[in-house]
Design a protein around this motif. Structure first.
Motif, mmCIF file in Angstrom:
data_model
loop_
_atom_site.group_PDB
_atom_site.id
_atom_site.type_symbol
_atom_site.label_atom_id
_atom_site.label_comp_id
_atom_site.label_asym_id
_atom_site.label_seq_id
_atom_site.Cartn_x
_atom_site.Cartn_y
_atom_site.Cartn_z
ATOM 1 N N UNK A 9 0.821 -1.208 0.000
ATOM 2 C CA UNK A 9 0.000 0.000 0.000
ATOM 3 C C UNK A 9 0.854 1.256 0.000
ATOM 4 N N UNK A 10 1.944 1.250 0.755
ATOM 5 C CA UNK A 10 2.802 2.428 0.867
ATOM 6 C C UNK A 10 3.900 2.454 -0.201
ATOM 7 N N UNK A 11 4.040 1.369 -0.974
ATOM 8 C CA UNK A 11 5.004 1.349 -2.076
ATOM 9 C C UNK A 11 6.451 1.189 -1.660
ATOM 10 N N UNK A 12 6.703 0.464 -0.600
ATOM 11 C CA UNK A 12 8.078 0.284 -0.120
ATOM 12 C C UNK A 12 8.858 -0.748 -0.936
ATOM 13 N N UNK A 13 10.160 -0.533 -1.003
ATOM 14 C CA UNK A 13 11.046 -1.490 -1.674
ATOM 15 C C UNK A 13 11.425 -2.652 -0.754
ATOM 16 N N UNK A 14 11.616 -2.334 0.526
ATOM 17 C CA UNK A 14 12.120 -3.359 1.443
ATOM 18 C C UNK A 14 11.796 -2.987 2.888
ATOM 19 N N UNK A 15 11.381 -3.982 3.655
ATOM 20 C CA UNK A 15 11.156 -3.794 5.087
ATOM 21 C C UNK A 15 11.865 -4.931 5.813
ATOM 22 N N UNK A 16 12.712 -4.568 6.759
ATOM 23 C CA UNK A 16 13.538 -5.560 7.461
ATOM 24 C C UNK A 16 13.169 -5.585 8.944
ATOM 25 N N UNK A 17 12.820 -6.759 9.445
ATOM 26 C CA UNK A 17 12.542 -6.935 10.865
ATOM 27 C C UNK A 17 13.810 -7.464 11.534
ATOM 28 N N UNK A 18 14.265 -6.757 12.550
ATOM 29 C CA UNK A 18 15.543 -7.075 13.193
ATOM 30 C C UNK A 18 15.323 -7.520 14.640
ATOM 31 N N UNK A 19 15.944 -8.640 14.997
ATOM 32 C CA UNK A 19 15.849 -9.124 16.376
ATOM 33 C C UNK A 19 17.194 -9.674 16.812
ATOM 34 N N UNK A 20 17.621 -9.272 17.991
ATOM 35 C CA UNK A 20 18.868 -9.785 18.567
ATOM 36 C C UNK A 20 18.581 -10.263 19.982
ATOM 37 N N UNK A 22 20.491 -11.509 22.376
ATOM 38 C CA UNK A 22 21.415 -11.163 23.462
ATOM 39 C C UNK A 22 21.176 -9.769 24.033
ATOM 40 N N UNK A 23 20.692 -8.840 23.206
ATOM 41 C CA UNK A 23 20.464 -7.460 23.672
ATOM 42 C C UNK A 23 18.983 -7.131 23.825
ATOM 43 N N UNK A 24 18.127 -7.978 23.275
ATOM 44 C CA UNK A 24 16.696 -7.705 23.315
ATOM 45 C C UNK A 24 16.250 -6.726 22.241
ATOM 46 N N UNK A 25 17.111 -6.474 21.247
ATOM 47 C CA UNK A 25 16.778 -5.530 20.183
ATOM 48 C C UNK A 25 15.576 -6.009 19.372
ATOM 49 N N UNK A 26 14.594 -5.133 19.237
ATOM 50 C CA UNK A 26 13.467 -5.347 18.341
ATOM 51 C C UNK A 26 13.356 -4.081 17.495
ATOM 52 N N UNK A 27 13.682 -4.200 16.221
ATOM 53 C CA UNK A 27 13.722 -3.032 15.355
ATOM 54 C C UNK A 27 13.126 -3.355 13.988
ATOM 55 N N UNK A 28 12.676 -2.298 13.316
ATOM 56 C CA UNK A 28 12.177 -2.420 11.948
ATOM 57 C C UNK A 28 12.851 -1.341 11.110
ATOM 58 N N UNK A 29 13.446 -1.746 9.992
ATOM 59 C CA UNK A 29 14.046 -0.808 9.044
ATOM 60 C C UNK A 29 13.186 -0.816 7.785
ATOM 61 N N UNK A 51 3.680 -3.997 18.223
ATOM 62 C CA UNK A 51 4.536 -4.109 17.051
ATOM 63 C C UNK A 51 3.837 -3.539 15.821
ATOM 64 N N UNK A 52 2.505 -3.666 15.766
ATOM 65 C CA UNK A 52 1.737 -3.115 14.655
ATOM 66 C C UNK A 52 1.860 -1.593 14.611
ATOM 67 N N UNK A 53 1.822 -0.966 15.781
ATOM 68 C CA UNK A 53 1.969 0.487 15.853
ATOM 69 C C UNK A 53 3.347 0.915 15.364
ATOM 70 N N UNK A 54 4.370 0.151 15.738
ATOM 71 C CA UNK A 54 5.739 0.452 15.312
ATOM 72 C C UNK A 54 5.878 0.327 13.795
ATOM 73 N N UNK A 55 5.280 -0.718 13.228
ATOM 74 C CA UNK A 55 5.342 -0.916 11.779
ATOM 75 C C UNK A 55 4.625 0.216 11.051
ATOM 76 N N UNK A 56 3.447 0.576 11.527
ATOM 77 C CA UNK A 56 2.686 1.661 10.911
ATOM 78 C C UNK A 56 3.499 2.955 10.929
ATOM 79 N N UNK A 57 4.163 3.222 12.042
ATOM 80 C CA UNK A 57 4.953 4.446 12.192
ATOM 81 C C UNK A 57 6.135 4.464 11.232
ATOM 82 N N UNK A 81 14.020 3.902 10.518
ATOM 83 C CA UNK A 81 14.077 2.730 11.393
ATOM 84 C C UNK A 81 13.453 3.080 12.730
ATOM 85 N N UNK A 82 12.817 2.090 13.345
ATOM 86 C CA UNK A 82 12.296 2.277 14.698
ATOM 87 C C UNK A 82 12.772 1.119 15.568
ATOM 88 N N UNK A 83 13.068 1.449 16.803
ATOM 89 C CA UNK A 83 13.423 0.450 17.810
ATOM 90 C C UNK A 83 12.352 0.480 18.884
#
Length: 369
Positions: A9-20, A22-29, A51-57, A81-83
């Motif tokens: 819908x938004x016409x994005x080329x790429x969306x990456x979900x990041x999880x680590x 050891x650090x508890x990182x939850x991020x979306x690029x 997580x839906x709110x983070x993706x929308x943002x 990107x959002x963390x």
């Protein structure tokens, strides 16, 4: 929620979900477009409710970055990107270095920078893992904090708005309500006070209000009361979505011009509502482009003088937006989008021609061998 439908819908080329783990990182690029160049946009750390709110943002923010770079005349695409996390309690070096490794894995398609919940120190941590980061400290060869340039761009943008509405750009005696006095809002206040404006400020963080009041003469307003202030100008400099069905009927402002991203909750609906109410709206991704201009210069080789000069161009860009809006009787947000999309389409055509020429050259070489 269908993630792929939302991305489409938004016409994005790429969306990456990041999880680590050891650090508890939850991020979306989110990379919206690389037609004009690598996608550059800050990393925001925020305590999202879901997580839906983070993706929308991140989808909305990254798309706005594409338009911001295009309107500003930069050879950059749009990304963000959002963390998911509380920057006051969960911000640490290990987490941001993990994020830096994810940025590095994209090979330069996305270049990060600071945003809400991050700062120069965070960029330094990320820089330990990847070269695809801007806004690093000047001691490391970077441009440092982009907030002063963002604030300066908003300041000259406000002057353009005042020129459009009042016939001259003087801010003497103008009443300006500022929502959010973090770094951008605070630097903006300093410019406005020097020009004789009367300020009304608010922020959900008491320490920020206290610091701003120690530097500038202003009147404090409770956060929810800022929409009711009887002022000439409203400058949103906090989070987005604050221009909506509930707030617009409360506005007494003639101008809305601030540094926050995604100010319109519904771009199509609320820009029209502002126009119907006789309120001039400075599209957020046009007026707040100073920060992107600043870090964009860092990619090419930083010059503060050049960055500030380029930020002054926001004045002329807004005047062009207002001219198109009046001539075609369309909201300013639509007018600015047309400018951006025209530049993106021209770049797309040039790229396509280049690819077609390369393809033809390879075919000739293949058939002649």
């Amino acid at each position: 929620m269908n993630v792929f439908e939302l991305v489409q819908k938004h016409g994005h080329e790429q969306v990456v979900f990041c999880y680590d783990d050891s650090t508890g990182l939850k991020a979306i690029i989110a990379i919206h477009s690389t037609i004009l160049g690598p996608a550059l946009g800050g990393v925001r750390m925020w305590k999202y409710e879901s997580e839906e709110e983070a993706l929308f943002d991140v989808l909305r923010l990254s798309k706005a970055m594409t338009y911001k770079a295009a309107v500003a005349g930069l050879n950059l695409g749009g990304g963000k990107a959002v963390i998911i996390g509380d920057p006051r309690t969960q911000r640490n070096e290990a987490l941001f270095r993990a994020f830096g490794r994810f940025v590095q894995s994209l090979g330069g398609r996305y270049i990060t920078a600071e945003d809400v919940g991050t700062d120069e120190k965070v960029m330094e941590w990320i820089y330990s893992e990847t070269k695809f980061v801007t806004g690093i400290p000047e001691s490391l060869g970077g441009s440092g904090n982009p907030a002063p340039v963002t604030a300066y761009g908003v300041y000259v943008g406000i002057k353009a708005c005042v020129k459009e509405v009042y016939g001259n750009e003087s801010l003497e005696g103008k009443k300006i309500a500022i929502q959010g006095v973090g770094q951008v809002g605070r630097f903006l206040c300093q410019h406005l006070v020097k020009d004789g404006a009367k300020l009304y400020i608010t922020d959900i963080v008491p320490e920020k209000v206290k610091l701003c009041l120690s530097e500038c003469k202003a009147e404090y307003v409770e956060p929810d009361k800022i929409y009711d202030v009887d002022a000439d100008i409203f400058a949103p400099c906090a989070l987005g979505g604050i221009i909506n069905d509930e707030t617009i009927p409360r506005f007494k402002f003639k101008i809305i011009a601030g540094g926050a991203n995604n100010q319109l909750l519904d771009e199509d609906k609320h820009d029209k509502m502002l126009m119907e109410h006789g309120i001039l709206y400075a599209p957020d991704y046009v007026i707040n482009a100073g920060g992107l201009i600043n870090v964009g210069r860092e990619v090419e080789g930083y010059s503060k003088e050049h960055a500030m000069k380029k930020a002054e161009g926001i004045y002329d860009t807004l005047m062009r937006v207002f001219e198109i809006s009046k001539k075609e009787k369309i909201p300013t947000h639509v007018a600015s989008a047309r400018i951006a999309e025209e530049r993106i389409m021209n770049a797309f055509k040039i790229r396509k021609i280049s690819l077609d020429l390369t393809k033809a050259s390879l075919e000739r070489r293949y058939h002649s061998s």
